[in-house]
Design a protein around this motif. Sequence first.
Motif, PDB file in Angstrom:
ATOM      1  N   ASP A 237       0.849  -1.215   0.000  1.00  0.00           N
ATOM      2  CA  ASP A 237       0.000   0.000   0.000  1.00  0.00           C
ATOM      3  C   ASP A 237       0.873   1.249   0.000  1.00  0.00           C
ATOM      4  O   ASP A 237       0.671   2.176  -0.781  1.00  0.00           O
ATOM      5  N   LEU A 238       1.832   1.265   0.915  1.00  0.00           N
ATOM      6  CA  LEU A 238       2.630   2.479   1.099  1.00  0.00           C
ATOM      7  C   LEU A 238       3.600   2.666  -0.076  1.00  0.00           C
ATOM      8  O   LEU A 238       3.816   3.787  -0.544  1.00  0.00           O
ATOM      9  N   ASP A 239       4.132   1.558  -0.571  1.00  0.00           N
ATOM     10  CA  ASP A 239       5.045   1.644  -1.709  1.00  0.00           C
ATOM     11  C   ASP A 239       4.299   2.190  -2.936  1.00  0.00           C
ATOM     12  O   ASP A 239       4.822   3.024  -3.680  1.00  0.00           O
ATOM     13  N   THR A 240       3.054   1.750  -3.139  1.00  0.00           N
ATOM     14  CA  THR A 240       2.258   2.229  -4.271  1.00  0.00           C
ATOM     15  C   THR A 240       1.977   3.709  -4.114  1.00  0.00           C
ATOM     16  O   THR A 240       2.064   4.486  -5.069  1.00  0.00           O
ATOM     17  N   MET A 246      -1.137   6.681  -5.461  1.00  0.00           N
ATOM     18  CA  MET A 246      -2.462   6.075  -5.298  1.00  0.00           C
ATOM     19  C   MET A 246      -2.641   5.500  -3.893  1.00  0.00           C
ATOM     20  O   MET A 246      -1.785   4.776  -3.402  1.00  0.00           O
ATOM     21  N   THR A 247      -3.777   5.854  -3.263  1.00  0.00           N
ATOM     22  CA  THR A 247      -4.070   5.365  -1.909  1.00  0.00           C
ATOM     23  C   THR A 247      -4.687   3.963  -2.010  1.00  0.00           C
ATOM     24  O   THR A 247      -5.122   3.558  -3.096  1.00  0.00           O
ATOM     25  N   PRO A 248      -4.771   3.251  -0.867  1.00  0.00           N
ATOM     26  CA  PRO A 248      -5.356   1.909  -0.910  1.00  0.00           C
ATOM     27  C   PRO A 248      -6.805   1.899  -1.420  1.00  0.00           C
ATOM     28  O   PRO A 248      -7.250   0.908  -1.986  1.00  0.00           O
ATOM     29  N   ASP A 249      -7.583   2.990  -1.283  1.00  0.00           N
ATOM     30  CA  ASP A 249      -8.964   2.986  -1.827  1.00  0.00           C
ATOM     31  C   ASP A 249      -9.005   3.402  -3.292  1.00  0.00           C
ATOM     32  O   ASP A 249     -10.080   3.630  -3.832  1.00  0.00           O
ATOM     33  N   GLY A 250      -7.844   3.567  -3.919  1.00  0.00           N
ATOM     34  CA  GLY A 250      -7.855   3.880  -5.350  1.00  0.00           C
ATOM     35  C   GLY A 250      -7.943   5.368  -5.639  1.00  0.00           C
ATOM     36  O   GLY A 250      -8.047   5.769  -6.799  1.00  0.00           O
ATOM     37  N   TYR A 279      10.772   2.106   7.455  1.00  0.00           N
ATOM     38  CA  TYR A 279      10.938   3.028   8.590  1.00  0.00           C
ATOM     39  C   TYR A 279       9.576   3.560   9.053  1.00  0.00           C
ATOM     40  O   TYR A 279       9.254   3.506  10.236  1.00  0.00           O
ATOM     41  N   LEU A 280       8.758   4.054   8.107  1.00  0.00           N
ATOM     42  CA  LEU A 280       7.472   4.651   8.504  1.00  0.00           C
ATOM     43  C   LEU A 280       6.573   3.624   9.184  1.00  0.00           C
ATOM     44  O   LEU A 280       5.952   3.911  10.210  1.00  0.00           O
TER      45      LEU A 280
END
Length: 286
Positions: A237-240, A246-250, A279-280
Amino acid sequence: MIPCALLLGLILLPAAAFAQEQGGDGQGGAAGRGELLFNIGGCTSCHTKKGGDPLAGGDPLKTPFGTFYAPNITQDPEHGLGTWSEADFVRAMQEGVSPDGEPYYPAFPYTSYTHMTADDLGALWGYLKTVPASAEPSKPHELGFPFNIRLGLWPWRWVFFAPGRIEPDPAHDAAWNRGQYLVLGPGHCAQCHSPRNFAGAIEEDRLLAGAQKGPDGKPVPNLTQAEKGLKGWTVDDLDTLLSLGMTPDGDFVGGEMAKVVDNSTGKLPDDDRKAIVGYLLSLPPR
Ligand code: HEC
Ligand code: HEC
């Protein structure tokens, strides 16, 4: 058979050396490193105005203290940094002081860049020297009294500015430490993603815990594992988000963060972006 393998080796070896020189892996050579730091540092986001020459001065930066214009930082001797030495540049970035000894406003995020090593800043300086000089004059800031008095920055600095490098944390591996360095140093993520006090300084005990009002007046999300933060986000999710926005909800991030993705995190080599993600996602809720 043997001569054939040898021949192949002869062809491949120089190609590999060339990739290294070009910083193809993101780390190889000072030139590649300088460009990488320039990208994650987001210099373009502030120092280049829409349609303007690269690094010849930025669009207005509105703050509660007035409007700032990031100056021309090309190599023009009159309007830019053409007469600066590398030591002048390192001092500006690590100490927030001009070659004449004047303090900079923290709208220039040197409170984060101070964490960068002199070696990395040397590589970054080398990269900046490759950007064509532009004779565009810098615009003066538009600040009301008393913020227009530069000397007023000295007391602010005594209280709120702690210059210095980040020591690697031996309790964590090299990738985590690289992530911490990129986030808190050149990436200056905490500048937008942390609450600020009455004097406009980052609240250190709530580092990366989000802000009610970011640079464009909109809320900035919490990046720790708090309920309203990145809790539940996977590595993918975070890498995308950091590579494509783009957030996890698209949805796609907008405004200030869209610039960060375009100019900075989206241009990082995979292993550095993964280091930031690791890290995050390790940050305790704040
Ligand atoms: C958030 C916006 C912002 C970002 C990001 C930013 N700067 Fe700046 N920068 C400023 C502002 C505003 C000033 C003017 C500060 C002042 O007048 O006291 C400034 C001033 C400077 C100066 C001093 C120039 C002079 O003429 O004295 C240098 C050098 C500089 N920035 C380099 C950089 C580099 C290199 C990067 C990227 C690693 C960068 N800046 C990223 C906003 C920014
Ligand atoms: C100039 C201000 C600014 C900087 C610098 C900045 N961000 Fe952001 N960031 C934002 C804003 C504003 C949003 C909300 C965007 C939206 O919702 O459209 C955001 C959103 C995010 C999100 C999405 C979180 C969520 O809950 O949706 C992540 C992750 C993120 N930023 C990570 C980073 C990282 C990592 C850095 C440093 C490399 C960084 N940001 C630097 C302003 C900034």
